[in-house]
Motif scaffolding. Structure first.
Motif, PDB file in Angstrom:
ATOM      1  N   SER A 227     -22.071  36.504   6.496  1.00 11.66           N
ATOM      2  CA  SER A 227     -22.972  35.787   5.578  1.00 11.66           C
ATOM      3  C   SER A 227     -24.300  35.467   6.268  1.00 11.66           C
ATOM      4  O   SER A 227     -25.367  35.515   5.647  1.00 11.66           O
ATOM      5  CB  SER A 227     -22.305  34.499   5.082  1.00 11.66           C
ATOM      6  OG  SER A 227     -22.205  33.539   6.115  1.00 11.66           O
TER       7      SER A 227
ATOM      8  N   VAL B   4     -27.334  32.944   0.607  1.00 14.17           N
ATOM      9  CA  VAL B   4     -26.077  33.688   0.568  1.00 14.17           C
ATOM     10  C   VAL B   4     -24.950  32.673   0.496  1.00 14.17           C
ATOM     11  O   VAL B   4     -24.903  31.720   1.295  1.00 14.17           O
ATOM     12  CB  VAL B   4     -25.892  34.589   1.801  1.00 14.17           C
ATOM     13  CG1 VAL B   4     -24.530  35.276   1.767  1.00 14.17           C
ATOM     14  CG2 VAL B   4     -27.005  35.636   1.873  1.00 14.17           C
TER      15      VAL B   4
ATOM     16  N   PHE C  64     -19.614  38.013  -1.519  1.00 15.17           N
ATOM     17  CA  PHE C  64     -20.783  37.172  -1.256  1.00 15.17           C
ATOM     18  C   PHE C  64     -21.746  37.239  -2.439  1.00 15.17           C
ATOM     19  O   PHE C  64     -22.030  38.324  -2.956  1.00 15.17           O
ATOM     20  CB  PHE C  64     -21.516  37.631   0.007  1.00 15.17           C
ATOM     21  CG  PHE C  64     -20.640  37.673   1.234  1.00 15.17           C
ATOM     22  CD1 PHE C  64     -20.566  36.593   2.089  1.00 15.17           C
ATOM     23  CD2 PHE C  64     -19.899  38.814   1.533  1.00 15.17           C
ATOM     24  CE1 PHE C  64     -19.771  36.635   3.222  1.00 15.17           C
ATOM     25  CE2 PHE C  64     -19.100  38.864   2.657  1.00 15.17           C
ATOM     26  CZ  PHE C  64     -19.031  37.767   3.508  1.00 15.17           C
TER      27      PHE C  64
END
Length: 500
Positions: A318, A336, A354
């Motif tokens: 991430s 994110v 994500f």
């Protein structure tokens, strides 16, 4: 015989006047080149001719408009050729900066300096390219916010653009023992103790004679117990790296490296990698925070920093996704998260899916102008030309940086520059398509003008050969009329002889 009325002379004079009038008209047509010099010459023909003239002159101007349009489009496209060249150089520089052989300070700084100059020049080209005082590449008045293209930071998975400034990235499924590359580093997904126990059970690794297992690239075989006999000592049961031999002293005994499978499990759980039958497992051994030393799991093996948990891999991924999507983000909008962009990914909530909010930039509105390529007030005679702002912010490369220690920034910059090249290519293709269309339009306009002019000529222009015949005829008739009028005037002279 009368003298008050000389009808012969009157008739000759009337016919001479008719001939003279016709001769005058022929002279006018021959000298002007036009068959219609006044409405009286051909009232209907004059109306048709003037309507055609209006169309011809309008189409002539429309053809010139289209040619001016080609020139303006060529000016913009020519400037973008240089922008393309600069972006290609930036791509080359970013690729160079991504290489690990660069000096962390001097080499990447030199590369960054050139990239900064190229970025500035792209902005200058956008600001100054103009045609007839119209700036072609700096956009129009007002601003709009554009979204950058989403990037996957080089991670393996599926990236889907949602079309609303967000994207979804689904990372390839991770299993214990998998190798995964994140941020230019390769990690192994470690397993917790329960998974190690399950792996041993699934692969039927037990204390059975001749059973084998490889731990950290060393193979161990299980040997049964052999009692001491005669002059040789005892061989204890257990796991050995090499076949054990009985001690020469009957009172001695061997010591296996691992007494039983539980001892091997403990070794593996301490962070080792085990293999058997083509299947591999790496234990995590995560009992403390590697940065603080606190007794708290941090998803990183305490014995090998390249071994991490699956959730740690999601957390690291991430962070790299955020870095990749912050390039060109002048509005600081890139985020994110998991589930939604405002829920950051940590060691407890990672799922491998994500949600990305892409970066954005505030740029000038698209420049739009229309080219009028017809003689009528019909909106279909308009050809629209749209040119986006082509500065570094619009291209998504404003503030691009390639000088971090790891080279990851340069790696992510390659994607951003690729998007910029694609955007310029799209704009150039659009301008090229307009130019090709305009060239066809010019050819069509010129063809219509030519044929309409031919038709108008047939109505209005003098047929010189035909009119010369008429002129010659009327010239002869005029001379004959003059001669006859002279003869008619002489005919009454006989009256004088009667008066003598």
């Amino acid at each position: 015989m009368v003298v008050q009325h000389n009808m012969q002379a009157a008739n000759a004079n009337r016919m001479l006047n008719v001939t003279t009038s016709a001769q005058s008209k022929s002279t006018e047509k021959l000298s002007s080149g036009y068959k219609i010099n006044r409405a009286a010459d051909d009232a209907a023909g004059l109306t048709i001719s003037e309507k055609m003239r209006k169309q011809i002159k309008g189409l002539d101007r429309a053809s010139t408009n289209a040619q001016d349009g080609v020139s303006s489009v060529q000016t913009a496209e020519g400037a973008l050729t240089e922008v393309h060249s600069m972006l290609q150089r930036m791509n080359e520089l970013a690729t160079q900066a991504a290489n690990g052989t660069n000096s962390k300070d001097s080499d990447r700084q030199a590369i960054q300096d050139e990239i900064d100059q190229l970025t500035t020049e792209i902005d200058r080209v956008s600001e100054t390219t103009k045609f007839n005082e119209t700036y072609l590449l700096k956009g129009d008045a007002g601003t709009k916010t554009i979204n950058m293209k989403a990037h996957d930071a080089g991670l393996k998975g599926t990236l889907t653009d949602n079309g609303d400034g967000t994207a979804t990235f689904v990372m390839d499924a991770l299993k214990a023992g998998d190798k995964v590359s994140i941020g230019g580093k390769t990690y192994t997904i470690g397993s917790d103790e329960a998974k190690v126990d399950a792996w041993f059970a699934d692969n039927k690794i037990t204390d059975t004679a001749n059973a084998q297992i490889t731990v950290n690239e060393k193979t161990y075989t299980y040997y049964g117990e052999t009692a001491a006999t005669g002059t040789t000592g005892k061989i204890n049961k257990g796991w050995y790296a090499a076949q054990p031999t009985a001690p020469t002293d009957k009172d001695d005994e061997t010591t296996p490296i691992y007494a039983d499978v539980n001892a091997i499990k403990d070794a593996v759980k301490a962070g080792a990698t085990a293999k058997t039958g083509g299947k591999t497992i790496t234990a995590l051994n995560d009992a403390k925070d590697n940065l603080t030393g606190d007794a708290k799991a941090d998803g990183i093996s305490d014995t090998d920093a390249t071994v991490i948990s699956k959730n740690k891999a999601y957390e690291l991924a991430s962070k790299e996704l955020l870095k990749a999507n912050q390039i060109g983000d002048t509005e600081n909008s890139a985020k994110v998260g998991v589930g939604d962009v405002d829920t950051s990914v940590d060691l407890t909530n990672g799922t491998g899916t994500f949600k990305i909010q892409t970066g954005s930039a505030k740029v000038a509105n698209t420049l739009s102008f229309s080219l009028h390529v017809g003689s009528d007030a019909d909106m279909t005679n308009k050809i629209q030309v749209n040119i986006d702002s082509m500065d570094s912010a619009s291209l998504g490369i404003k503030g691009i940086n390639v000088k971090d220690d790891s080279g990851n920034a340069a790696t992510y910059a390659i994607d951003a520059i690729s998007d910029a090249i694609s955007k310029v290519s799209s704009q150039r293709s659009s301008l090229g398509a307009v130019q090709n269309r305009l060239e066809h339009t010019i050819n069509n306009l010129d063809n219509v003008v030519e044929n309409t002019t031919t038709a108008e000529s047939r109505i209005r222009d003098t047929d010189m050969a035909e009119e010369m015949v008429n002129y010659s005829k009327n010239n002869i008739l005029a001379q004959a009329g003059q001669s006859m009028l002279a003869q008619a005037n002489q005919s009454n002279q006989g009256v004088l002889s009667l008066l003598q």
